[in-house]
Every structure is written in C-alpha cells, then in structure tokens.
Write an enzyme that holds these catalytic residues in place. Structure first.
Site, short mmCIF file in Angstrom:
data_model
loop_
_atom_site.label_atom_id
_atom_site.label_comp_id
_atom_site.label_asym_id
_atom_site.label_seq_id
_atom_site.Cartn_x
_atom_site.Cartn_y
_atom_site.Cartn_z
N ASN A 62 -37.13 -0.63 -38.37
CA ASN A 62 -37.54 -0.32 -37.02
C ASN A 62 -36.65 0.43 -36.12
O ASN A 62 -35.66 0.02 -35.70
CB ASN A 62 -37.71 -1.89 -36.39
CG ASN A 62 -38.21 -1.60 -34.75
OD1 ASN A 62 -38.75 -0.56 -34.75
ND2 ASN A 62 -38.05 -2.60 -34.15
N LYS A 90 -37.37 1.75 -33.35
CA LYS A 90 -37.48 1.66 -31.90
C LYS A 90 -37.77 3.07 -31.20
O LYS A 90 -38.55 3.90 -32.06
CB LYS A 90 -36.41 0.90 -31.34
CG LYS A 90 -35.90 -0.38 -32.08
CD LYS A 90 -34.98 -1.34 -31.44
CE LYS A 90 -34.54 -2.40 -32.30
NZ LYS A 90 -34.20 -3.69 -31.54
N HIS A 121 -43.23 -8.02 -31.83
CA HIS A 121 -41.61 -7.60 -31.53
C HIS A 121 -41.35 -8.31 -30.26
O HIS A 121 -41.79 -8.24 -29.29
CB HIS A 121 -41.20 -6.32 -31.59
CG HIS A 121 -39.91 -6.09 -32.08
ND1 HIS A 121 -39.11 -5.99 -30.97
CD2 HIS A 121 -39.18 -5.97 -33.13
CE1 HIS A 121 -37.67 -6.34 -31.55
NE2 HIS A 121 -37.78 -5.73 -32.75
N GLU A 125 -39.23 -7.50 -28.19
CA GLU A 125 -38.95 -6.39 -27.24
C GLU A 125 -40.20 -6.15 -26.34
O GLU A 125 -40.36 -6.04 -25.29
CB GLU A 125 -38.33 -5.00 -27.73
CG GLU A 125 -36.77 -5.28 -27.99
CD GLU A 125 -36.13 -4.31 -28.96
OE1 GLU A 125 -36.68 -3.43 -29.33
OE2 GLU A 125 -35.13 -4.59 -29.47
N GLU A 132 -37.09 -13.50 -36.50
CA GLU A 132 -36.30 -12.76 -35.71
C GLU A 132 -35.85 -13.56 -34.47
O GLU A 132 -36.58 -13.68 -33.32
CB GLU A 132 -36.70 -11.51 -35.23
CG GLU A 132 -37.11 -10.39 -36.30
CD GLU A 132 -37.04 -9.10 -36.07
OE1 GLU A 132 -36.35 -8.58 -36.41
OE2 GLU A 132 -37.63 -8.71 -34.86
N GLY A 135 -30.11 -6.95 -32.09
CA GLY A 135 -29.17 -5.89 -31.22
C GLY A 135 -27.76 -6.41 -30.59
O GLY A 135 -27.39 -5.49 -29.87
N SER A 171 -29.70 -8.36 -36.20
CA SER A 171 -28.31 -7.82 -36.60
C SER A 171 -28.04 -7.93 -37.93
O SER A 171 -26.92 -8.31 -38.46
CB SER A 171 -27.25 -8.74 -35.80
OG SER A 171 -27.37 -8.44 -34.24
C1 PEP Z 1 -35.00 -5.63 -34.56
O1 PEP Z 1 -35.31 -4.26 -33.80
O2 PEP Z 1 -36.16 -6.00 -34.80
C2 PEP Z 1 -33.91 -5.64 -34.95
C3 PEP Z 1 -33.76 -6.94 -35.74
O3 PEP Z 1 -32.82 -5.13 -34.40
P1 PEP Z 1 -31.32 -4.95 -35.03
O4 PEP Z 1 -31.52 -5.00 -36.37
O5 PEP Z 1 -30.67 -3.95 -34.43
O6 PEP Z 1 -30.87 -6.47 -34.41
#
Ligand code: PEP
Length: 265
Positions: free
Chosen positions: A10, A12, A100, A102, A172, A178, A218
């Site tokens: 992803n 973003k 997601h 976000e 998630e 992040g 992460s």
């Molecule tokens: C994500 O954007 O779904 C994500 C898991 O980001 P990160 O790996 O940076 O935590």
C-alpha cells in the site's frame, strides 16, 4: 489446504510523481526472480496505475499485480472526483483495498459505505482486500472483539454469501499502522482465530477455508516471518513497501514459508 501467499503493497499517497513510482516498481521487479507461489500486489495512487501497467508490459513482467487503494460504490455517473471499480479493472487492476483505517478515520468511511463499495467491487470482478482492525482506544477498553465482529457483520455479513471467495481479509490493528509498534504475533494469531470463528457464523467452512488472511501494521524485514509462521497467509505492507530492499526481505520470508509447505507435500 496450501494457499498462495499474498503480499500487498500500500503506497498510500506516495511517491511524488510517476517517475518515482516507476523507479520503485522497477527496483522491486528486478529483485523478483523466482517468486512462484506468491501473489505480489502493488497498490499505487490511482493516478499512476496506468503508467505502471504500461511499464510492466514493457518489461514483460506481468507477475506483479496491480490494485487500487480505494474505489467508489457506483460503476459510473455524476460523482466528481471518484474512481469506479470498473475503471480500476479497465486500467489493469485485479485488486482493490477497501476499509483501510486511514479512510475510516480521516475520510469518515463507515461500515455502511464500505459495505456498498465491497458489493460493487466484488460484482464487477475485483478481488477485495478488506481491512478490519481495532483502534488503540478500542483495545484499551477491551473492545477489540466487539469492533471486529461489527466490522465483519456490517460488511461481509450483508453479502448473503455472494462472491465471498474473492475477499481477502487484512487484520490491521490501527494502533500498529505506521507507528513501528507491530502487534505481537501470538496476540495477532488469537485475534485471527476469533475472526475465523465470527466468519463461520456467516459463511460455510469451505468458504472460510478459501479466504486468505493477511496481517498489516508496521511489518518489516525482521518481523514479517513471525506472522507467516504463526498462520497468516500474507501481509499488507505500507511504509516498508516503498523501500525496495526492505520489501524484498519481506517477500523472501513469504517465499521461505511457501517453499517449506510446497516441498513438504
Ligand atoms: C497500511 O498502510 O495498511 C500499513 C500496514 O502501513 P505500515 O506497514 O506502514 O504500518
């Protein structure tokens, strides 16, 4: 059943331009020699999808798959600024990420909105990476299971079993995205068991067995292996997917697991 391992990148709202996007894609592409058994899906900003598709065709590399980070719930019409799942498919995407955190948080997407998007995306033939997960506050208040149950019931639960084998579920934990604070793999595994148990209230055992489950939050080259060894079939990677060297390390841990399972047969 040995399922194909899946890794979703992803990106973003990165990188800043199409040249940067092509550079990341090409660095990843060059490193991926023999990654049979692993589905690698790059989800760039939608404005780059077509350019990256052309790049993959030019390089005769169709192993990397493309996906959208979001789409609208209608197939066409007067919806300024939106992108339909039909358009994603037309640009060469086979996948789309929906729900997601976000988008849930910043764009205020509710389960109702996600459910509408899910129905349309599945109807037009996209595979959907559906994200679910609890926030830090939910976790502190011991609401993790309640939140996950509601997210499942209000989305997959409204599909009446249609197209459900085209769903991939990404657990998630929002507090892990992040932040560098990845969820411990034993905690993630017990949550995965709970998710499967909830799904079995809605779907048949056979359908649940065919769904792939990813962990996201992460993930990096060091911790990726823990989730795969623990029982997840893949990973959803944000930040580390923009760093080709790190991303390849993550893919390698999936490949190791795939080979172990494959050659044991
Ligand atoms: C994500 O954007 O779904 C994500 C898991 O980001 P990160 O790996 O940076 O935590």
């Amino acid at each position: 059943m040995t399922k194909q391992k899946i890794i979703v990148a992803n990106w973003k709202m990165n990188p800043e331009n199409i040249d940067g996007a092509k550079a990341i894609l090409n660095s990843i592409r060059k490193e991926i020699k023999s990654k049979e058994g692993i589905e690698i899906i790059i989800c760039p900003p939608s404005i780059y999808i077509e350019g990256l598709k052309k790049e993959l065709i030019k390089q005769e590399n169709l192993k990397l798959k493309l996906g959208g980070q979001n789409c609208f719930w209608e197939e066409k019409g007067a919806f300024t600024g939106e992108i339909s799942p039909t358009m994603l498919r037309g640009m060469g995407c086979q996948y789309v990420i929906l729900g997601h955190s976000e988008r849930r948080k910043i764009l205020e997407e509710t389960d109702e909105i996600i459910s509408k998007k899910l129905k349309t995306a599945l109807k037009i033939g996209l595979k959907v990476v559906l994200c679910i997960g609890e926030t830090e506050e939910d976790r502190k208040e011991n609401l993790t299971f309640d939140v996950l149950r509601a997210q499942i019931e209000n989305t997959i639960g409204l599909l009446s079993g249609r197209h459900t084998t085209n769903i991939i579920i990404a657990y998630e934990p929002v507090w892990a995205i992040g932040t560098g604070k990845n969820c411990k793999s034993d905690e993630a595994m017990s949550i995965l068991m709970y998710i499967k148990k909830e799904l079995l209230k809605i779907l048949s055992q056979n359908t649940v067995d065919r769904i792939s489950f990813l962990y996201g939050g992460s993930v990096n080259g060091k911790n990726a292996r823990n989730y795969i060894e623990g029982g997840f079939e893949g990973l959803l990677v944000g930040g580390a997917s923009l760093k080709p060297g790190e991303f390849i390390k993550i893919i390698d841990s999936l490949k190791e697991k795939h080979d172990k399972e494959y050659f044991r047969k």
